[in-house]
Design a protein around this motif. Structure first.
Motif, PDB file in Angstrom:
ATOM      1  N   GLU A  10      -4.947  -0.511  -4.021  1.00  0.00           N
ATOM      2  CA  GLU A  10      -4.241   0.569  -4.673  1.00  0.00           C
ATOM      3  C   GLU A  10      -3.104   1.020  -3.764  1.00  0.00           C
ATOM      4  OE1 GLU A  10      -7.713   1.182  -3.608  1.00  0.00           O
ATOM      5  OE2 GLU A  10      -6.642   1.469  -1.719  1.00  0.00           O
ATOM      6  N   LYS A  28       0.815  -1.210   0.000  1.00  0.00           N
ATOM      7  CA  LYS A  28       0.000   0.000   0.000  1.00  0.00           C
ATOM      8  C   LYS A  28       0.852   1.266   0.000  1.00  0.00           C
ATOM      9  CE  LYS A  28      -3.670  -2.548   0.459  1.00  0.00           C
ATOM     10  NZ  LYS A  28      -4.460  -2.854  -0.774  1.00  0.00           N
ATOM     11  N   ARG A  47      -1.657   3.669  -1.521  1.00  0.00           N
ATOM     12  CA  ARG A  47      -2.317   4.729  -0.763  1.00  0.00           C
ATOM     13  C   ARG A  47      -1.377   5.872  -0.371  1.00  0.00           C
ATOM     14  NH1 ARG A  47      -5.474   0.168   2.818  1.00  0.00           N
ATOM     15  NH2 ARG A  47      -6.970  -0.407   1.189  1.00  0.00           N
ATOM     16  N   TYR A 100      -0.650   6.721  -8.299  1.00  0.00           N
ATOM     17  CA  TYR A 100      -1.901   6.906  -7.561  1.00  0.00           C
ATOM     18  C   TYR A 100      -3.118   6.511  -8.396  1.00  0.00           C
ATOM     19  CZ  TYR A 100       0.029   9.343  -3.457  1.00  0.00           C
ATOM     20  OH  TYR A 100       0.690   9.671  -2.287  1.00  0.00           O
ATOM     21  N   LYS A 103      -5.527   1.323 -10.140  1.00  0.00           N
ATOM     22  CA  LYS A 103      -6.501   0.667  -9.264  1.00  0.00           C
ATOM     23  C   LYS A 103      -6.615  -0.798  -9.673  1.00  0.00           C
ATOM     24  CE  LYS A 103      -7.365   4.757  -7.589  1.00  0.00           C
ATOM     25  NZ  LYS A 103      -6.819   5.181  -6.284  1.00  0.00           N
ATOM     26  N   ARG A 104      -6.460  -1.662  -8.719  1.00  0.00           N
ATOM     27  CA  ARG A 104      -6.579  -3.095  -8.946  1.00  0.00           C
ATOM     28  C   ARG A 104      -7.807  -3.617  -8.205  1.00  0.00           C
ATOM     29  NH1 ARG A 104      -3.724  -4.911 -13.031  1.00  0.00           N
ATOM     30  NH2 ARG A 104      -3.034  -6.840 -12.025  1.00  0.00           N
TER      31      ARG A 104
END
Length: 466
Positions: A165, A131, A167, A157, A160-161
């Motif tokens: 993601e 993360k 962070r 950033y 997205k998976r």
């Protein structure tokens, strides 16, 4: 805003030499007085650090280590924060004789990642369970210049998976101008790291022979520019093995004192890299001032007592055994499953593209399991950055011990999330045992927060923090 710092006037080698000389031979009574002072978690001054750095008696070393363990546990509990370095490039304009990335090194396969490749690296790291990443690379940017770094941060950033993601992005970059630091702050970074490598000016000139990095003061004043630009979480470090480690420790203390005097807060993290072999560098294999394992452990313990609320970072330069040993001495953050070559996560390449030889080659799951089996809590928490608990605000909570009320539950919930989404069966079992034991050890009010947050994660909620 403070005045722009252009020269490291705070660095006083003569004072360091005098302090080391004054520390003298071992005095058990004096050493134990310093350890008693350290146990109060108020930090240590340069003289205290000099005295502790010269401890040799096995019984006194054991007392030093025990005091450091108590301090680390009191402030950080059993948490070990995990991150991964993401190398965007191994191209560099500098000539640093100890580094594989140096400009003249013909033995290194060179690469700079495109934004698409950076996105692939981020995706691979997310799929491991990370993360938090550290964006790092050689001290050179492609044709877009510094804009490339801002675009890289935005790209990471934006990945997205299905299960998560990144962070928070911390960065370790070449010194920037104040205006560039403002842009970096606006990009949403967490901590800005920069290592002086050595605070010995004469030695610095001998090992940094060309490039912008050869300017000692430009580098030594970069943290001032970063903090003037509003970046209030900064990280320092030296490369242990270049100079005498006792000198470096006291110089580091002078740097921290300067930041506290000018900005009211010192560094958020200190990294303790030790020289390791690197492709094409004879010096990397034969450090000018090698640091033994025993002295290296002492460095960690003394730093923990000197600046008790500062995070201490240990990279994969060190072996699994050394990293494990330093958890009890003060280390609070480590990298896991790391690669030190650009593109190494999405498309693993030959280590000839790496910055240095790694001592710990385990994947993230194995690192997490090892931490949990040792009774500690691997943490993937990024809450403080996103809640604004940085700089002065973090220290205002850390010094009276209030930060544990957030960090304890947040660490557990982020670990529970990792176990459910990424952990192997064996790691989940070890992790659940560690979580249960940690919750059972908490005082009732914090235990209730932790139980509630972990229950939410186990019920399917993600990114649970306070």
């Amino acid at each position: 805003m403070t005045a722009e710092q252009t020269t490291a006037t705070w660095l006083d080698p003569a004072a360091i030499a005098a302090t080391l000389a004054e520390a003298g031979r071992e005095d058990k009574g004096r050493i134990r007085e310093i350890l008693a002072k350290a146990a109060l978690l108020g930090g240590l001054d340069a003289t205290d650090v000099a005295v502790l750095s010269q401890v040799r008696d096995p019984d006194l070393v054991a007392e030093l280590f025990h005091t450091a363990e108590r301090a680390k546990t009191e402030i950080y509990g059993q948490r070990i924060v995990l991150f991964a370095p993401l190398y965007f490039s191994n191209i560099c304009t500098n000539e640093c004789v100890y580094c594989a990335f140096r400009r003249s090194n013909r033995d290194l396969v060179r690469k700079i990642l495109t934004l698409e490749e950076i996105a692939a690296e981020a995706a691979a790291l997310i799929d491991q369970g990370h993360k938090r990443v550290l964006l790092i690379g050689g001290e050179a940017f492609p044709k877009d210049g510094f804009r490339y770094i801002l675009d890289a941060i935005s790209t990471i950033y934006g990945v997205k998976r299905e299960r998560g993601e990144i962070r928070r992005i911390n960065v370790n970059l070449a010194p920037l101008s104040t205006d560039e630091f403002r842009l970096l702050k606006g990009a949403g970074i967490g901590t800005y790291q920069l290592f002086q490598e050595t605070y010995d000016r004469e030695l610095y000139g001998r090992v940094h022979v060309d490039g912008r990095k050869a300017d000692f003061d430009w580098r030594a004043t970069a943290i001032d520019r970063a903090m003037n630009a509003g970046i209030d979480d900064v990280g320092l470090g030296v490369l242990f093995g270049l100079g005498d480690w006792r000198f470096e420790m006291l110089a580091l203390m002078q740097h921290i004192s300067h930041l506290e005097d000018v900005f009211g807060v010192g560094c958020h993290t200190i990294s303790v890299p030790r020289m390791e072999p690197a492709v094409g560098s004879e010096m990397a294999s034969h450090p000018p001032h090698p640091v033994s394992d025993d002295d290296f452990k002492k460095i960690v313990a003394v730093l923990r007592l000197a600046v008790p609320y500062t995070g201490l970072i240990m990279s994969t330069r060190e072996t699994a055994e050394m990293r494990r040993a330093t958890f009890a001495l003060g280390v609070s953050q480590i990298s896991g499953g790391s690669r030190t070559n650009p593109g190494g996560y999405a498309t693993p390449e030959d280590e000839d593209a790496a910055q240095f030889e790694r001592g710990d080659h385990r994947d993230l799951d194995a690192v997490v399991r090892d931490i949990a089996e040792g009774g500690r809590i691997p943490s993937f928490c990024t809450a403080c950055y996103r809640m604004g608990r940085t700089g002065h605000d973090f220290m205002d909570l850390a010094r009276p011990g209030l930060i544990r009320e957030m960090c304890g539950p947040n660490g557990l919930s982020s670990f529970a999330e990792y176990l459910l989404d990424y952990g192997s069966e064996e790691t989940r079992a070890a992790g659940d045992r560690a979580i249960d034991a940690e919750i059972a050890s908490m005082e009732p009010r914090i235990r209730r927060y932790s139980e509630t947050m972990v229950a939410k994660v186990r019920a399917g909620k993600r990114d649970v923090f306070r």
